[in-house]
Write a protein that holds these residues in place. Structure first.
Motif, PDB file in Angstrom:
ATOM      1  N   ASP A 139     103.047  11.886  71.244  1.00 39.51           N
ATOM      2  CA  ASP A 139     104.006  11.013  70.560  1.00 39.51           C
ATOM      3  C   ASP A 139     105.388  11.639  70.752  1.00 39.51           C
ATOM      4  N   ILE A 140     106.046  11.268  71.828  1.00 40.89           N
ATOM      5  CA  ILE A 140     107.309  11.906  72.215  1.00 40.89           C
ATOM      6  C   ILE A 140     108.428  11.595  71.220  1.00 40.89           C
ATOM      7  N   ASP A 141     108.560  10.337  70.807  1.00 40.49           N
ATOM      8  CA  ASP A 141     109.677   9.944  69.938  1.00 40.49           C
ATOM      9  C   ASP A 141     109.343  10.008  68.453  1.00 40.49           C
ATOM     10  N   GLN A 142     108.154  10.550  68.116  1.00 42.76           N
ATOM     11  CA  GLN A 142     107.769  10.768  66.722  1.00 42.76           C
ATOM     12  C   GLN A 142     107.794   9.482  65.890  1.00 42.76           C
ATOM     13  N   ASP A 143     107.359   8.377  66.486  1.00 41.86           N
ATOM     14  CA  ASP A 143     107.294   7.128  65.737  1.00 41.86           C
ATOM     15  C   ASP A 143     105.881   6.809  65.271  1.00 41.86           C
ATOM     16  N   GLY A 144     104.958   7.761  65.437  1.00 45.28           N
ATOM     17  CA  GLY A 144     103.600   7.554  64.974  1.00 45.28           C
ATOM     18  C   GLY A 144     102.703   6.843  65.961  1.00 45.28           C
ATOM     19  N   ARG A 145     103.175   6.687  67.207  1.00 47.12           N
ATOM     20  CA  ARG A 145     102.357   6.024  68.217  1.00 47.12           C
ATOM     21  C   ARG A 145     102.493   6.780  69.539  1.00 47.12           C
ATOM     22  N   ALA A 146     101.366   6.975  70.219  1.00 46.79           N
ATOM     23  CA  ALA A 146     101.379   7.696  71.484  1.00 46.79           C
ATOM     24  C   ALA A 146     102.160   6.915  72.531  1.00 46.79           C
ATOM     25  N   ASP A 147     103.090   7.595  73.208  1.00 49.36           N
ATOM     26  CA  ASP A 147     103.862   6.929  74.259  1.00 49.36           C
ATOM     27  C   ASP A 147     103.741   7.648  75.592  1.00 49.36           C
ATOM     28  N   LYS A 148     102.905   8.695  75.657  1.00 46.47           N
ATOM     29  CA  LYS A 148     102.655   9.372  76.921  1.00 46.47           C
ATOM     30  C   LYS A 148     101.185   9.759  76.981  1.00 46.47           C
ATOM     31  N   HIS A 149     100.560   9.480  78.109  1.00 48.35           N
ATOM     32  CA  HIS A 149      99.182   9.920  78.290  1.00 48.35           C
ATOM     33  C   HIS A 149      99.040  10.586  79.648  1.00 48.35           C
ATOM     34  N   THR A 150      98.281  11.659  79.664  1.00 47.22           N
ATOM     35  CA  THR A 150      98.046  12.440  80.874  1.00 47.22           C
ATOM     36  C   THR A 150      96.551  12.575  81.085  1.00 47.22           C
ATOM     37  N   VAL A 151      96.090  12.298  82.294  1.00 45.97           N
ATOM     38  CA  VAL A 151      94.688  12.527  82.636  1.00 45.97           C
ATOM     39  C   VAL A 151      94.540  13.999  82.998  1.00 45.97           C
ATOM     40  N   PHE A 152      94.077  14.783  82.035  1.00 42.84           N
ATOM     41  CA  PHE A 152      93.943  16.224  82.253  1.00 42.84           C
ATOM     42  C   PHE A 152      92.804  16.527  83.226  1.00 42.84           C
ATOM     43  N   ALA A 153      91.716  15.769  83.139  1.00 43.54           N
ATOM     44  CA  ALA A 153      90.574  15.994  84.033  1.00 43.54           C
ATOM     45  C   ALA A 153      89.811  14.691  84.191  1.00 43.54           C
ATOM     46  N   ASP A 154      89.246  14.486  85.374  1.00 47.57           N
ATOM     47  CA  ASP A 154      88.406  13.318  85.615  1.00 47.57           C
ATOM     48  C   ASP A 154      87.181  13.756  86.408  1.00 47.57           C
ATOM     49  N   GLY A 155      86.378  12.801  86.828  1.00 45.80           N
ATOM     50  CA  GLY A 155      85.158  13.136  87.547  1.00 45.80           C
ATOM     51  C   GLY A 155      84.099  13.788  86.683  1.00 45.80           C
ATOM     52  N   LEU A 156      84.162  13.558  85.364  1.00 43.19           N
ATOM     53  CA  LEU A 156      83.225  14.172  84.429  1.00 43.19           C
ATOM     54  C   LEU A 156      82.061  13.223  84.137  1.00 43.19           C
ATOM     55  N   LEU A 157      80.960  13.779  83.611  1.00 39.86           N
ATOM     56  CA  LEU A 157      79.752  13.023  83.318  1.00 39.86           C
ATOM     57  C   LEU A 157      79.473  13.062  81.818  1.00 39.86           C
ATOM     58  N   VAL A 158      79.936  12.038  81.116  1.00 39.39           N
ATOM     59  CA  VAL A 158      79.767  11.882  79.661  1.00 39.39           C
ATOM     60  C   VAL A 158      80.195  13.141  78.902  1.00 39.39           C
ATOM     61  N   PRO A 159      81.484  13.449  78.896  1.00 34.35           N
ATOM     62  CA  PRO A 159      81.977  14.577  78.099  1.00 34.35           C
ATOM     63  C   PRO A 159      82.001  14.209  76.617  1.00 34.35           C
ATOM     64  N   HIS A 160      81.150  14.832  75.835  1.00 40.70           N
ATOM     65  CA  HIS A 160      81.027  14.486  74.416  1.00 40.70           C
ATOM     66  C   HIS A 160      82.144  15.078  73.563  1.00 40.70           C
TER      67      HIS A 160
END
Length: 387
Positions: A139-160
């Motif tokens: 939440d970059i602008d601190q308005d209570g809603r996410a405005d940036k998302h980053t895919v930290f990792a992919d290619g995973l198999l059901v990460p719980h």
């Protein structure tokens, strides 16, 4: 493809005693053999030109009648369907397409939310490759809603589950506990290491999950009743036939069983004094007080079992979070939240020290919703004090 077919996730539903619930999954497994055959033929073609033979094979459709019809998202309708306590409000922090099928959330020291997501759940279908993701929301602008998302990792198999720490993030994935790290500062993990492997995967919603840092600096996580784990560690083989809570010292890879039993221990939390508690997603016992060496129902070989604190009174509950902080009302201090996902509600308990243990009082619903799309599975208090 051979591995995915030879040792599939969800085997309790595919081959074993829960097959009657979703027996059509067994037919899906046969398709892996066709994919293996196709791959072997391709290898043979590359090695030596072969004549090709094609055969049309009919594939029957096995609809899953338990899944309700999908409804189009309607934020206004969903917000209007909530019933909230006096003085509280609810708002949307993030949704599709930022995230898809979130299972678990945790926060890091920079105020970012880490989300374990799985579009593959409950298991990999023949054809696709593992593609699940770990997402970081800000939440970059601190308005209570996410405005940036980053895919930290992919290619995973059901990460719980995912939890940041030690300069990266730990992830529970099927049979493995992973450590992922971003070494070049681009926001994506470029290092992936299997910390421990050998955890069971016979029932996908019972696999290792619920990562939590304990007050002792150890990493805690759980597995549920239909999981049999045999893990090789530098300290010897560790085994658990059924439900338990694991405790790991990451620096030394010392893995021990902290507590055993319950049916589906889907929630784990620590209070301000470092005492630990769990919820049971199937046993109907509400809150359980955990401590080293404790044992509960389903672990008959333990010799002596303890009872949950709300025995026989509470339904399926998932996730657990301890509440404190000056921003909350006085009567909310030292209470815990958990989710009754099938009843579309979040409930609250008060814990009190009593004798050599604790008592638990059910305080009713924190949130209810008449909208069937509200299926809460995890809750955490964020760095801004919001839940």
């Amino acid at each position: 493809q051979h591995f995915f077919g030879f040792r599939p996730q969800n085997r309790a539903y595919i081959h074993f005693f829960r097959r009657y619930e979703r027996g059509h999954h067994a037919a899906e497994i046969e398709r892996f053999a066709a994919l293996v055959k196709r791959g072997e033929e391709e290898i043979a073609r590359i090695k030596k030109p072969l004549s090709r033979i094609y055969e049309l094979v009919r594939e029957d459709d096995y609809p899953d009648h338990e899944v309700p019809e999908q409804t189009d998202p309607d934020l206004a309708a969903e917000l209007a369907a909530f019933n909230l306590p006096e003085g509280f409000e609810i708002s949307l922090f993030a949704s599709d397409p930022m995230i898809a099928k979130p299972i678990n959330i945790n926060w890091d020291e920079r105020g970012r939310m880490w989300v374990a997501t799985s579009s593959i759940y409950p298991h990999l279908q023949p054809g696709p490759t593992p593609s699940d993701e770990i997402i970081i929301l800000e939440d970059i602008d601190q308005d209570g809603r996410a405005d940036k998302h980053t895919v930290f990792a992919d290619g995973l198999l059901v990460p719980h589950s995912v939890i940041p720490g030690h300069g990266g993030a730990f992830v529970t994935q099927s049979t493995d506990l992973l450590f992922l790290k971003d070494t070049d500062g681009d926001g994506r993990a470029d290092e992936r290491r299997v910390v421990l492997t050998g955890f069971g995967n016979a029932d996908v919603h019972h696999m290792i999950h619920g990562l939590r840092w304990g007050p002792d600096g150890d990493l805690y996580f759980s597995q549920s009743i239909y999981i049999n784990s045999i893990i090789e560690t530098p300290w010897g083989i560790r085994r658990s036939n059924g439900s338990c809570v694991w405790r790991l010292r990451p620096e030394t890879l010392r893995l021990e069983m902290y507590s055993q039993g319950l049916t589906n221990p889907w929630g784990l939390a620590f209070d301000r004094g470092g005492q630990s508690f769990a919820t049971d997603g199937a046993g109907g016992g509400g809150i359980a007080y955990l401590f080293p060496g404790s044992a509960y129902a389903t672990q008959n070989y333990a010799g002596r079992q303890l009872s949950s604190l709300n025995r026989g009174k509470r339904p399926k509950e998932c996730g657990l979070e301890y509440l404190s902080g000056r921003h909350l009302p006085e009567d909310w201090q030292d209470t815990v939240l958990t989710a009754d996902f099938r009843a579309n509600r979040v409930t609250r308990y008060r814990l009190r020290a009593e004798g050599s243990g604790y008592s638990s009082e059910f305080l009713g619903d924190m949130i209810t919703s008449s909208h069937r799309g509200f299926r809460p599975v995890d809750m955490k208090v964020g760095p801004d004090g919001a839940i």
